[in-house]
Structures are given as structure tokens and as C-alpha cells.
Scaffold this motif. Structure first.
Motif, short mmCIF file in Angstrom:
data_model
loop_
_atom_site.label_atom_id
_atom_site.label_comp_id
_atom_site.label_asym_id
_atom_site.label_seq_id
_atom_site.Cartn_x
_atom_site.Cartn_y
_atom_site.Cartn_z
N SER A 151 -3.23 10.33 -0.37
CA SER A 151 -2.62 10.46 0.96
C SER A 151 -3.67 10.53 2.06
O SER A 151 -3.41 10.09 3.19
N ASP A 196 0.87 -1.17 0.00
CA ASP A 196 0.00 0.00 0.00
C ASP A 196 0.90 1.22 0.00
O ASP A 196 1.76 1.36 0.88
N VAL A 219 1.30 5.62 -1.19
CA VAL A 219 0.63 6.88 -1.53
C VAL A 219 0.82 7.09 -3.02
O VAL A 219 1.91 6.92 -3.56
N GLU A 220 -0.28 7.45 -3.70
CA GLU A 220 -0.21 7.63 -5.15
C GLU A 220 0.83 8.68 -5.53
O GLU A 220 1.16 9.56 -4.75
N GLU A 260 -6.15 8.71 2.41
CA GLU A 260 -6.69 7.38 2.70
C GLU A 260 -5.74 6.49 3.49
O GLU A 260 -6.05 5.33 3.76
N ILE A 261 -4.57 7.01 3.85
CA ILE A 261 -3.63 6.24 4.66
C ILE A 261 -3.30 7.05 5.91
O ILE A 261 -2.82 8.19 5.81
N THR A 309 -1.29 -1.44 -4.36
CA THR A 309 -2.45 -0.56 -4.36
C THR A 309 -1.99 0.84 -4.00
O THR A 309 -1.32 1.03 -2.98
N SER A 310 -2.32 1.80 -4.86
CA SER A 310 -2.00 3.21 -4.61
C SER A 310 -3.22 3.91 -4.03
O SER A 310 -4.34 3.67 -4.48
N HIS A 311 -2.97 4.76 -3.06
CA HIS A 311 -4.04 5.47 -2.36
C HIS A 311 -3.76 6.97 -2.35
O HIS A 311 -2.59 7.37 -2.23
#
Length: 130
Positions: free
Chosen positions: A48, A7, A9-10, A50-51, A44-46
Motif C-alpha cells: 500500500s 495495479d 494493493v497486495e 507504493e501506491i 502487478t501487486s504493490h
């Protein structure tokens, strides 16, 4: 096997993600003694937002480069796990420029009967894999 979920950060490009995966795989092979083609990874990119990954009171500052890795694996010894954690942090710093404070790793162990690599068979149980 093991199966590694990343996981992040995009914002990373394909080359950065490839380096992350290649480096983590090399550490996995060395620490756990698995074959080179024993490679299962999912990224999986999220955004910021969302983490959320605080420091459990350890005084660790996290950045947008945060990487959380969840490893699902057959049982490993404490020594293998410690070697894996150390190699992973060292090599991700060396090969990807990742600050070791931006690395969180969690391991979940399971048994041979919990794996099927295809064709509806539990290959560790049937003896197709060892």
C-alpha cells in the motif's frame, strides 16, 4: 488487444484476481467489440505504501481495494470509452464488490503498426488481423 495493466494493493487472493480479470475482460469485449480470445492482461501487486492515488479534488475516498487500470489500445471512439468506463465500474461493483471510487482507469492509444503479437510481424499491418 487492448492490453490492460492492473495495479492493485497486495492482499487479494487468486480467486479475487481471477474475478477482477474476468469481469474487466467481459466489459472490454462488450464495449469495444473485440473477440473473446482478444485478451491481454497483466497484474502487478504493490504494498500500500507504493501506491498514492488521491482524488484530484473530487472528494473520492480510496481504500486498500484500489484498482488502477491502464489500457493500451488502438483508437476507440469517445462513446466506446464512456461505455467501457461505465460497464467496468458497474460490473466490478456487481461481480467483485469494488466500490466505484476505488477504480481509476487511464487509456493510451496507439496505431496498428505499434502491435506485434508474435513472430516479429505487425499483424494489423500485414493483414493477418483486422
Amino acid at each position: 488487444m487492448p492490453l490492460l495493466y492492473f495495479d492493485i494493493v497486495e492482499g487479494r487472493n487468486q480467486d479475487e484476481i481471477k474475478a477482477l480479470l474476468d469481469t474487466a475482460h467481459a466489459a472490454t469485449v462488450e464495449a469495444f467489440g473485440v473477440p473473446e480470445r482478444d485478451r491481454y492482461q497483466v497484474v502487478t501487486s504493490h504494498p500500500s505504501s507504493e501506491i498514492v492515488a488521491l482524488d484530484t479534488g473530487l472528494g473520492i475516498d480510496r481504500s486498500e481495494q484500489l484498482v488502477i487500470i491502464h489500457v493500451v489500445s488502438r483508437a476507440r471512439t469517445r462513446g466506446q470509452k464512456e461505455k467501457f468506463f461505465g460497464l467496468l465500474a458497474e460490473r466490478l461493483r456487481r461481480d467483485c464488490g469494488l466500490d466505484p471510487g476505488d477504480l481509476i482507469v487511464s487509456m493510451t492509444e496507439n496505431a496498428d503498426e505499434d502491435w506485434s503479437f508474435g513472430f516479429g510481424r505487425a499483424q494489423f499491418v500485414t493483414g493477418e488481423l483486422h
